[in-house]
Design a protein around this motif. Sequence first.
Motif, mmCIF file in Angstrom:
data_model
loop_
_atom_site.group_PDB
_atom_site.id
_atom_site.type_symbol
_atom_site.label_atom_id
_atom_site.label_comp_id
_atom_site.label_asym_id
_atom_site.label_seq_id
_atom_site.Cartn_x
_atom_site.Cartn_y
_atom_site.Cartn_z
ATOM 1 N N MET A 1 10.170 35.786 56.900
ATOM 2 C CA MET A 1 9.297 35.093 55.970
ATOM 3 C C MET A 1 10.059 34.866 54.667
ATOM 4 S SD MET A 1 5.659 36.382 54.557
ATOM 5 C CE MET A 1 5.066 35.751 53.046
ATOM 6 N N THR A 2 10.123 33.637 54.234
ATOM 7 C CA THR A 2 10.795 33.343 52.981
ATOM 8 C C THR A 2 9.770 33.135 51.882
ATOM 9 O OG1 THR A 2 10.855 30.998 53.490
ATOM 10 C CG2 THR A 2 12.784 32.279 54.105
ATOM 11 N N MET A 3 10.116 33.596 50.715
ATOM 12 C CA MET A 3 9.233 33.461 49.558
ATOM 13 C C MET A 3 9.885 32.472 48.608
ATOM 14 S SD MET A 3 7.957 36.306 46.803
ATOM 15 C CE MET A 3 7.516 37.470 48.072
ATOM 16 N N ASN A 4 9.179 31.423 48.272
ATOM 17 C CA ASN A 4 9.667 30.442 47.315
ATOM 18 C C ASN A 4 9.431 30.958 45.910
ATOM 19 O OD1 ASN A 4 11.050 28.149 47.851
ATOM 20 N ND2 ASN A 4 9.285 26.802 47.853
ATOM 21 N N LEU A 5 10.499 31.228 45.178
ATOM 22 C CA LEU A 5 10.387 31.721 43.814
ATOM 23 C C LEU A 5 10.696 30.596 42.843
ATOM 24 C CD1 LEU A 5 12.192 35.167 44.155
ATOM 25 C CD2 LEU A 5 9.744 34.719 44.127
ATOM 26 N N LEU A 6 9.847 30.450 41.840
ATOM 27 C CA LEU A 6 10.009 29.411 40.834
ATOM 28 C C LEU A 6 10.377 30.040 39.501
ATOM 29 C CD1 LEU A 6 6.785 27.378 41.681
ATOM 30 C CD2 LEU A 6 9.108 26.889 42.432
ATOM 31 N N THR A 7 11.139 29.305 38.697
ATOM 32 C CA THR A 7 11.459 29.770 37.349
ATOM 33 C C THR A 7 10.307 29.422 36.413
ATOM 34 O OG1 THR A 7 12.502 27.710 36.677
ATOM 35 C CG2 THR A 7 13.920 29.368 37.739
ATOM 36 N N VAL A 8 10.303 30.050 35.260
ATOM 37 C CA VAL A 8 9.290 29.767 34.252
ATOM 38 C C VAL A 8 9.359 28.299 33.837
ATOM 39 C CG1 VAL A 8 8.619 30.269 31.861
ATOM 40 C CG2 VAL A 8 9.115 32.137 33.445
ATOM 41 N N MET A 20 6.323 29.277 26.983
ATOM 42 C CA MET A 20 5.657 30.432 26.375
ATOM 43 C C MET A 20 4.290 30.677 27.027
ATOM 44 S SD MET A 20 5.850 32.988 24.434
ATOM 45 C CE MET A 20 7.380 32.624 23.616
ATOM 46 N N THR A 21 3.581 29.609 27.362
ATOM 47 C CA THR A 21 2.285 29.745 28.041
ATOM 48 C C THR A 21 2.461 30.442 29.382
ATOM 49 O OG1 THR A 21 1.394 27.801 26.939
ATOM 50 C CG2 THR A 21 0.317 28.476 28.992
ATOM 51 N N VAL A 22 3.487 30.061 30.125
ATOM 52 C CA VAL A 22 3.745 30.680 31.426
ATOM 53 C C VAL A 22 4.113 32.150 31.231
ATOM 54 C CG1 VAL A 22 5.157 30.604 33.522
ATOM 55 C CG2 VAL A 22 4.451 28.473 32.429
ATOM 56 N N GLN A 27 2.807 37.915 31.673
ATOM 57 C CA GLN A 27 2.709 39.202 30.982
ATOM 58 C C GLN A 27 1.279 39.736 30.930
ATOM 59 O OE1 GLN A 27 4.788 38.360 27.330
ATOM 60 N NE2 GLN A 27 6.770 38.748 28.267
ATOM 61 N N SER A 28 0.286 38.848 30.941
ATOM 62 C CA SER A 28 -1.110 39.297 30.932
ATOM 63 C C SER A 28 -1.603 39.678 32.323
ATOM 64 C CB SER A 28 -2.011 38.202 30.350
ATOM 65 O OG SER A 28 -2.127 37.123 31.271
ATOM 66 N N GLY A 29 -0.838 39.321 33.355
ATOM 67 C CA GLY A 29 -1.234 39.634 34.721
ATOM 68 C C GLY A 29 -2.054 38.540 35.383
ATOM 69 N N GLU A 30 -2.286 37.441 34.675
ATOM 70 C CA GLU A 30 -3.051 36.343 35.262
ATOM 71 C C GLU A 30 -2.254 35.621 36.342
ATOM 72 O OE1 GLU A 30 -5.631 33.952 32.569
ATOM 73 O OE2 GLU A 30 -4.555 35.096 31.021
ATOM 74 N N MET A 31 -0.931 35.699 36.249
ATOM 75 C CA MET A 31 -0.045 35.115 37.254
ATOM 76 C C MET A 31 1.005 36.188 37.562
ATOM 77 S SD MET A 31 2.167 31.613 36.971
ATOM 78 C CE MET A 31 0.751 30.639 36.514
ATOM 79 N N ARG A 38 16.596 39.667 32.530
ATOM 80 C CA ARG A 38 15.823 39.245 31.364
ATOM 81 C C ARG A 38 14.916 38.047 31.661
ATOM 82 N NH1 ARG A 38 19.637 38.361 26.532
ATOM 83 N NH2 ARG A 38 17.641 38.195 25.477
ATOM 84 N N SER A 39 14.890 37.603 32.903
ATOM 85 C CA SER A 39 14.075 36.431 33.241
ATOM 86 C C SER A 39 13.048 36.780 34.312
ATOM 87 C CB SER A 39 14.965 35.288 33.718
ATOM 88 O OG SER A 39 15.658 35.656 34.895
ATOM 89 N N TYR A 40 12.112 35.873 34.523
ATOM 90 C CA TYR A 40 11.071 36.051 35.534
ATOM 91 C C TYR A 40 11.198 34.986 36.612
ATOM 92 C CZ TYR A 40 8.414 39.252 32.557
ATOM 93 O OH TYR A 40 8.002 40.324 31.815
ATOM 94 N N ARG A 41 10.780 35.374 37.804
ATOM 95 C CA ARG A 41 10.600 34.428 38.901
ATOM 96 C C ARG A 41 9.177 34.653 39.390
ATOM 97 N NH1 ARG A 41 14.618 33.284 36.851
ATOM 98 N NH2 ARG A 41 16.604 32.662 37.745
ATOM 99 N N VAL A 42 8.513 33.559 39.710
ATOM 100 C CA VAL A 42 7.114 33.630 40.126
ATOM 101 C C VAL A 42 6.997 33.038 41.530
ATOM 102 C CG1 VAL A 42 4.760 32.910 39.582
ATOM 103 C CG2 VAL A 42 6.366 33.407 37.727
ATOM 104 N N PRO A 43 6.400 33.795 42.454
ATOM 105 C CA PRO A 43 6.189 33.240 43.794
ATOM 106 C C PRO A 43 5.294 32.000 43.718
ATOM 107 C CG PRO A 43 5.813 35.604 43.784
ATOM 108 C CD PRO A 43 5.947 35.177 42.361
ATOM 109 N N GLU A 44 5.638 30.986 44.483
ATOM 110 C CA GLU A 44 4.865 29.745 44.494
ATOM 111 C C GLU A 44 3.412 30.009 44.858
ATOM 112 O OE1 GLU A 44 5.689 25.181 45.895
ATOM 113 O OE2 GLU A 44 6.444 26.807 47.153
ATOM 114 N N THR A 45 3.174 30.979 45.724
ATOM 115 C CA THR A 45 1.799 31.304 46.119
ATOM 116 C C THR A 45 0.996 31.845 44.937
ATOM 117 O OG1 THR A 45 2.543 33.478 46.876
ATOM 118 C CG2 THR A 45 2.360 31.747 48.545
ATOM 119 N N SER A 46 1.662 32.565 44.012
ATOM 120 C CA SER A 46 0.965 33.078 42.833
ATOM 121 C C SER A 46 0.520 31.953 41.920
ATOM 122 C CB SER A 46 1.858 34.042 42.050
ATOM 123 O OG SER A 46 2.066 35.211 42.785
ATOM 124 N N VAL A 47 1.352 30.922 41.805
ATOM 125 C CA VAL A 47 0.985 29.761 40.991
ATOM 126 C C VAL A 47 -0.231 29.077 41.608
ATOM 127 C CG1 VAL A 47 1.749 27.521 40.092
ATOM 128 C CG2 VAL A 47 3.363 29.437 40.210
#
Length: 65
Positions: A1-8, A20-22, A27-31, A38-47
């Motif tokens: 299973m591959t996870m698509n990770l997106l940058t901020v 900054m909104t992202v 950081q608030s846990g909404e996403m 020092r950077s974040y990656r967000v799974p596409e499914t989380s978006v």
Amino acid sequence: MTMNLLTVAEIAAQMRVSKMTVYRLVQSGEMHGIRFGRSYRVPETSVQQYLESVNSGTDFRTPTS
């Protein structure tokens, strides 16, 4: 299973908001994000889940039972 990770920056462009909104959403846990150094990656499914929760009016952070 591959996870698509997106940058901020990719998410900000897709949602047409500032980076900054992202960062605040992550950081608030909404996403859910994964920190890499020092950077974040967000799974596409989380978006997608966040956008669905906004459209349905539910709080993404509150588990439903």
